[in-house]
Enzyme design. Structure first.
Site, PDB file in Angstrom:
ATOM      1  N   GLU A 838      -1.965   4.339  10.055  1.00  0.00           N
ATOM      2  CA  GLU A 838      -2.150   3.180   9.184  1.00  0.00           C
ATOM      3  C   GLU A 838      -1.960   1.883   9.969  1.00  0.00           C
ATOM      4  O   GLU A 838      -2.776   0.978   9.888  1.00  0.00           O
ATOM      5  CB  GLU A 838      -1.157   3.260   8.014  1.00  0.00           C
ATOM      6  N   ARG A 916      10.162   0.977  -1.295  1.00  0.00           N
ATOM      7  CA  ARG A 916       9.719   2.116  -2.106  1.00  0.00           C
ATOM      8  C   ARG A 916      10.843   3.133  -2.248  1.00  0.00           C
ATOM      9  O   ARG A 916      11.027   3.739  -3.305  1.00  0.00           O
ATOM     10  CB  ARG A 916       8.461   2.768  -1.530  1.00  0.00           C
ATOM     11  N   GLU A1304       0.277  11.624  -2.176  1.00  0.00           N
ATOM     12  CA  GLU A1304       1.695  11.647  -1.830  1.00  0.00           C
ATOM     13  C   GLU A1304       2.599  12.349  -2.851  1.00  0.00           C
ATOM     14  O   GLU A1304       3.593  12.960  -2.472  1.00  0.00           O
ATOM     15  CB  GLU A1304       2.180  10.202  -1.647  1.00  0.00           C
TER      16      GLU A1304
END
Ligand code: FAD
Ligand code: FES
Ligand code: FES
Length: 1368
Positions: A838, A916, A1304
């Site tokens: 990423e 997160r 995920e």
């Protein structure tokens, strides 16, 4: 001492040849002299056969598997076997036929049934591992005399790794070829062919193979298959397309006489292939330092990983004297060059033919070889290579020692001497062989009556892994009255010292003793002093290794006792519950189910279509970045890397690089034309370290050269002088030094935690600490980029393996000082990313762009696996410190949590990952009072980065730890505590978001029903009562995963849709296809939108000049976003077409498109989507970061061996709510893949860094930097029963066509394995009275499992609160 009898026996010297030939896929190739430095893989890829992939270069992944066929003159037939092309020296396959995936079938000529089946069963996601699997299966079928069993199929795939699929669909695809499935798959009627012919196993067409040996070959080359093969499943699996293209064994190779070879390679390398021992010895005399080669599985690794250079190789594979396998009256004579597969086959035969008491050692070898490497390695690795390497963890050497084997050694004069195996090993990789001697053969004697030999091995992973400790043990007993007395014994260990070691004192102690409990206790006492492992021993795990030595002996004691039971009445018997110590592991064939409903929308949405690229992936035609042909004038790049975790760069001497062969250029910080500062969120990184390095593996410069190898060599010749500075190498270090990345302290709060703790609401308050280790992405395709310039550098283009082409574009424009409009990045597909590509792929492209731009030449960079793992970051390790208040009932009232992640030396995405983790720190639990502090730690490691789940799993794992602890405190089941604290509809979370359409309860109830949880728990308890040394555990785990990028602006997506006049549609969007099936789902949406077939829609690649400013393909949200953007574009085009469409009925979409074109209607549209109704304000810690949640729940049952820490998952049931799935087959694939990847995270994969816990590793270095030391799950690790169900009847109103995101969310459910393991450990500890709480760090590796199962074998080495070391 003897000698070979006469000159004849030594063989004649035939004239050497410099002509080497090889057949590749039926095509004759003449290999010129000078290529001895090449591997078969390098050669194949150089000649354009790029279907064979480079995944690791060290025999550990199977991506490079090809099939070798050669004519065995002894057997008078062709033999076929799979090998790793990455370790096979090119000249080692001289005179053979190499079949690569391209030779099996292709999409134009037709797919082979194996390829077809893999495609049909959704067995290929990113596709990078796929050719390797095809070739392993192909070789198995071509080499099998009879159809293989399911177990053989699973076994043959042990050397192939897949990171995407979770293996289930691959097994399903291949099991159709298994014997057991005849009835299911074979259409018997079609198999009776005229003239008694059979259907060829490889072709599915009539063929006379099996009725003829190779001698019968017809000169037209019609049949060459050598073995009978009963027709099985091909008729069912085979389409009609595959007809007559099976490659035959080249007749020339049958007739050709083998000649000795004398060839050369780069740097004066000499390569000899003698065909007699005499010639071998002559060469050895001439070149005392020459390396004998057979499989090259040791030497190849030494050269690649340890960078050892050898000058002379003597390939002894074809020397008859070294290949003998003679069954004699007193034992077996095994030539040193005999391959392990051959040995295994012979031993299997022998045990069926000889009296049982003679073959105790043979059986031990068979068992040990079962867990020795993968099939491809065993097919080439030799017995002598293993012995002479004298690795301290050789699996066979302790057994040779124990089994009274004798080694025959021959010197250059032809004299032969014999030495017992016990005396052969002298020190670390040092053996009793003089410079003029080689190992000729091994003699393995039959065991005598009442002589018992047993093997032991414990590794990180059961299959294809090197041992942590192994052993070979033997005892010979004599009857004395009612007792058995030891007349002879041998106890040898590997993994406890620099060499395989005999426990001499133990042996002496045993001899003359009675085989009873007293001897056991006495022997254990002696063993403790006999086998000493130093505290700082390389490999670490000292306490584990010590306790394994005792555990193994205990197992041996019981096993022998069990063997002699029934021979005559004896005093001592093995207690029934102790039999569990000696029950060996057996994996039954996989049983799996996938349960989902199909909710179709239009022509394609909702349909379980196969991955659109899979047809190309199964044939090896799918191209990845490194497969792109190098443009003319191209160069290869390699990095100059920091060797220190924190240091000032004092000087750089690059003269060594400049004088290296093939050198073309070298570039450092000073050469960067634009900015040297980079970073995805804040620019806190340097492209090339200028003054300071802050981690090992940081890039200091880039070298370009004519070949990949030369670039690496030149980079290795750069000498950097450092002044070392103090380094921070753990979260604890960072916390005490207050080493945090700037502005990364975060805070979330709900209710009043302090007040709750102070009030009397909480009956109990507990606090504790949870350590969660990191995880390597291990995408099968390493990082790769190809950069080239146009118009003299006015434009820069690149092809990159990345999840974020836009980031590559941005980085490259930034470091070159070019506008983004002049830089283009394209990505067709990537061989897995999982978050690792990423952001951490962009510096690679930027670094390659510097020489490309400055030299105006194309530059390719592809990282070797070890460099990839060392430099590009992993999943963050986390530390959580919690305080939880709850009632006696189990209701949680308050949570106070401090949470830290180990970010490494730059911020990268670590803050968003921490955030997160904080969002998911409640998992699914209603907690009235919550306070969470989070900090991002700066450490001197490579920057850690996104990985499937993005911090969510770590946050949830911490939560489940304290849930489990509450259960233990209250003596309740964790499932009860979980259930009573569940969130539900309208629950307001600690960051203010309210749950809507929460399906948690439905999932949980369905799961509970499916696994009959209470019954499962009772059965496990029952098992545990009756089995002292094996314990089972169960767990049910829920999950809730928030969908959206938590950074609001990233929730935008663009797409470009072009309709052509033939009615076909080209879609381009900002998302990257990395195996997750994004392109397939998006194409399905476009097909349904236009009401056309899926085959009319094509997605070629992702490109920054087609769709600009795309967010990375991440956060599971890509299908939601890009499908919606594509739908938007389709709707625009449809609206423009509507006036024409409504005029009349068109017979086809093509006709309509043409009519629109003629009316000058724009048939191209840009679509756009933003995720609505989200946003979060960190200043108040409240908002709605997620569009919706994906829920799931899983049940698992595991079994552990408490004496060794070995474990396996017996059952996993996974339930997910994915709304109305866009493609349920792809979604099930994501669930399975995520679960198995999660299983790796919780139980197998451990990163070991040079830190205070691992002093034997140089500071800051990653020890586990390849498949040899870092173990992702293999096929053998997946649950015996693996059931996946998608919740039915719950459309998701928040995303396209009522679907839900999947990538995920299922990952965390694998923690059910972790907690089931813990459940089993609790049962084990209870046996020794340890019933209190104990921490178990993630991953629960065999070391952690074993050391937590406190018993008499751990007691001498550890206290009850011992904690195995973990890099956090
Ligand atoms: C992926 C992988 C997994 C592995 N797994 C295991 C495992 O589970 N257990 C284990 O024990 N090992 C394992 N190994 C190590 C290795 O495969 C074995 O040691 C193998 O048996 C070596 O055989 P070879 O023919 O490939 O050796 P080569 O690499 O060809 O040679 C090894 C050494 O032996 C010397 N040699 C070979 N023959 C003779 C001879 N006749 N006389 C004198 N010297 C000789 C060579 O000169 C060389 O130094 C693994 C290796 C890999 C790459
Ligand atoms: S590339 Fe050969 S085994 Fe991995
Ligand atoms: S499909 Fe196996 S690694 Fe991607």
């Amino acid at each position: 001492m003897g000698s070979l009898k006469n000159e004849e026996e030594m063989g004649q010297i035939v004239e050497e040849s410099r002509e080497a030939i090889l057949y590749v896929n039926g095509v004759r190739k003449v290999l010129p002299d000078g290529l001895a430095h090449l591997t078969l893989l390098e050669y194949l890829r150089d000649v354009g056969l790029t279907g064979t992939k480079l995944g690791c270069g060290e025999g550990g992944c199977g991506a490079c598997t090809v099939m070798i066929s050669h004519y065995d003159r002894k057997l008078k037939k062709c033999v076929h076997y799979a090998v790793n092309a990455c370790l096979a020296p090119l000249y080692s396959v001289e005179g053979m036929h190499v079949i690569t995936v391209e030779g099996v079938g292709n999409h134009k000529r037709g797919l082979h049934p194996i390829q077809k089946s893999l495609e049909r069963y959704h067995g290929s996601q990113c596709g990078f591992c796929t050719p390797g699997f095809i070739m392993s299966m192909y070789a198995l079928l071509r080499s099998s005399q009879t159809p293989p069993t399911e177990e053989q199929i699973e076994e043959s795939l042990a050397g192939n790794l897949c990171r995407c699929t979770g293996y289930r669909p691959i097994v399903d695809a291949f099991r159709v070829f298994a014997k057991t499935d005849d009835a299911l798959y074979a259409d018997k009627s079609s198999l009776s062919l005229q003239g008694g012919e059979f259907v060829c196993p490889s072709t599915g067409k009539p063929c006379s193979c099996g009725s003829k040996t190779v001698n019968d070959i017809d000169t037209n080359g019609q049949s060459i298959c050598s073995a009978a093969y009963k027709p099985v499943s091909y008729s069912e699996v085979d389409g009609s397309t595959y007809t007559d293209k099976e490659l035959i064994f080249p007749p020339e190779l049958l007739l050709r006489k083998l000649t000795p070879l004398s060839l050369s390679g780069l740097g004066g390398l000499k390569w000899y292939r003698p065909l007699t021992v005499k010639y071998v010895l002559e060469l050895k005399e001439k070149y005392p330092n020459a390396k004998l080669l057979v499989g090259n599985t040791e030497v190849g690794i030494e050269m690649r990983l340890k960078r050892i250079q050898y000058q002379v190789f003597i390939s002894v594979t074809h020397v008859p004297e070294l290949n003998m396998l003679n069954v004699k009256e007193d034992g077996i004579e095994i030539g040193a060059a005999v391959r392990l597969t051959e040995l295994l086959n012979l031993l299997r035969e022998v045990v069926t033919q000889r009296p049982a008491h003679e073959t105790s050692a043979c059986k031990a070898f068979i068992e040990q070889l079962k867990w020795f490497a993968g099939t491809q390695i065993k097919n080439v690795a030799s017995v002598g290579g293993n012995v002479c390497t004298a690795s301290p963890i050789s699996d066979l050497n302790p057994l040779w020692m124990a089994a009274r084997a004798k080694f025959q050694i021959i010197n250059c004069k032809g004299n032969i001497r014999t030495t017992p195996a016990e005396k052969f090993f002298l020190g670390y990789r040092k053996v009793d062989l003089a410079g003029d001697e080689i190992l000729l053969s091994i003699f393995l004697p039959w065991t005598r009556r009442f002589e018992y030999v047993k093997e032991f091995k414990q590794a990180h992973r059961r299959d294809d892994d090197i041992a942590i400790v192994n052993a070979g043990m033997r005892v010979c007993l004599e009857e004395k009255g009612e007792e058995w007395v030891v007349s002879d014994a041998s106890i040898a260990y590997g993994g406890v010292a620099p060499l395989s070691l005999c426990a001499i004192k133990t042996k002496e102690f045993l001899i003359g003793k009675k085989w009873n409990q007293d001897v056991l206790q006495g022997a254990l006492n002696v063993l403790r002093t006999d086998i000493l492992i130093k505290e700082d021993a390389p490999g670490g795990m000292v306490e584990f290794r010590k306790s394994l030595t005792l555990s193994f002996f205990f197992k041996f004691f019981l096993w022998v006792l069990h063997q002699i039971e029934g021979k005559k009445p004896i005093k001592e018997k093995v207690l029934l519950s102790h039999l569990s110590a000696i029950k060996s592991f057996h994996r039954p064939p996989l049983v799996a189910s996938q349960d989902y409903e199909i909710k179709k929308h239009g022509t394609s949405v909702g349909s379980p279509e196969v991955h659109l690229s899979s047809r190309l992936q199964v044939t090896g035609e799918a191209e990845y970045t490194d497969d792109t042909p190098m443009p003319p004038n191209g160069l290869h790049a390699a990095f100059v890397l920091s060797k220190k975790p924190h240091a000032r760069i004092l000087a750089i001497d690059d003269s060594g690089a400049k004088s290296s062969p093939g050198f073309a250029g070298i570039f450092f910080a000073k050469d960067v034309p634009g900015s040297n500062k980079i970073g995805p969120v804040v620019m806190d990184e340097e492209l090339f370290a200028a003054e300071f390095v802050t981690c090992v593996g940081q890039v200091i410069g880039v070298v370009v050269a004519d070949t990949h190898e030369n670039a690496k060599r030149a980079a290795g010749n750069v000498h950097v002088e450092y002044e070392e500075l103090p380094a921070i190498l753990s979260i604890e270090d960072a916390v005490s030094a207050k080493s945090f990345h700037p502005n990364t302290e975060k805070f979330l709060r709900k209710g009043d935690v302090d007040l709750c703790f102070q009030s009397d609401q909480c009956d109990k308050i507990i606090d504790g600490k949870v350590q969660v280790g990191g995880q390597e992405h291990f995408y099968l395709e390493p990082h790769s980029s190809l950069v080239w310039t146009m118009d003299g550098g006015n434009e820069v283009h690149m092809i990159s393996s990345t999840q974020a082409p836009q980031k590559h574009q941005k980085y490259v424009s930034h470091v070159l000082g070019l506008p983004m409009s002049k830089v283009v990045c394209k990505t067709k597909r990537i061989g897995g990313g999982f978050g690792g590509k990423e952001t951490r792929s962009a510096f690679l492209a930027a670094a390659a762009a510097i020489p490309s731009y400055l030299m105006n030449r194309p530059v390719k960079i592809t990282l070797d696996r070890d460099i990839d793992m060392m430099t590009s970051g992993q999943r963050h390790s986390f530390l959580g410190k919690y305080k939880v208040g709850f009632t006696n009932n189990g209701k949680v009232l308050a949570l106070d949590l401090q949470i830290y992640n180990n970010a490494g030396n730059s911020l990268d995405l670590s803050l968003a990952i921490l955030e997160r983790a904080m969002f998911h720190s409640d998992n699914v639990y209603e907690i009235p009072n919550v306070r969470i502090f989070g900090s991002v730690c700066f450490t001197n490691f490579p920057s850690h980065t996104a990985f499937r789940g993005f911090g969510g799993p770590q946050g949830m794992l911490i939560a489940e730890n304290w849930i489990q602890r509450i259960a233990l405190e209250l003596k309740k089941s964790p499932e009860e505590i979980r259930e009573m604290n569940f969130q539900g509809e309208e629950s307001i979370l600690h960051y203010g978001q309210q749950l809507e359409h929460c399906t948690l309860a439905q999932l949980w109830n369905e799961l509970k029903l499916s696994c009959d949880f209470l019954k499962a728990r009772d059965e496990v308890n029952e098992f545990n009562v009756h089995n002292r040394w094996k314990k089972r555990g169960v767990a049910m785990i829920p999950t809730k995963f928030g969908i959206s990028f938590t950074t609001k602006f990233m929730n935008q997506a663009g797409a470009l849709v072009n309709v052509y006049t033939d009615g076909t549609v080209l879609v381009t969007h900002g998302g990257v296809e990395m195996g997750q099936g994004l392109h397939t789902k998006v194409a399905q949406v476009a097909a349904s939108a236009f009401n056309i077939s899926l085959s009319s829609v094509f997605i070629s690649e992702t490109s920054t000049d087609k769709v600009p400013n795309a967010s990375p393909t991440a956060a599971s949200a890509s299908s939601d976003m890009y499908a919606a953007a594509v739908l938007d574009a389709c709707e625009q085009i449809k609206a423009r077409m509507e006036p024409i469409a409504s005029q009349r009925n068109f017979s086809s979409f093509a006709e309509l498109a043409t009519a629109c074109y003629l009316e000058r209607i724009d048939l191209s549209a840009h679509g756009f989507y933003i995720t609505p109704d989200i946003g979060f304000d960190w200043s108040i810690g409240k908002g709605k970061p997620f569009r919706y949640y994906t829920y799931g729940a899983a049940f698992t049952e595991v079994e552990i061996d408490t004496l060794t820490g070995d474990f396996h998952t017996r059952t996993a049931n996974v339930f997910m709510d994915l709304g109305y799935s866009l493609n349920p087959a792809i979604d099930v694939g994501q669930v399975e893949g995520a679960f198995i990847q999660g299983l790796g995270w919780v139980a197998l994969e451990e990163l070991k860094w040079g830190d205070a816990a691992h002093k034997w590793i140089p500071p800051g270095c990653l020890y586990t930097c390849g498949p040899g030391s870092y173990k992702i799950p293999s096929l053998n690790d997946i649950p015996f029963k693996f059931n996946v169900s998608l919740l039915k009847g719950h459309p998701n109103v928040k995303a396209i066509h009522s679907s839900k995101a999947v990538g995920e969310p299922p990952f965390f459910l694998a923690s059910a394995v972790f907690f089931a393991i813990k459940d089993a450990i609790i049962a084990a500890r209870a046996e020794t009275g340890h019933t209190g709480w104990f921490p178990l760090d993630n991953p629960a590796t065999p070391e952690r499992i074993r050391m937590a199962c406190l018993d008499e074998f751990t007691a001498p080495f550890i206290s009850f609160d011992f904690h195995p070391k973990l890099s956090v």
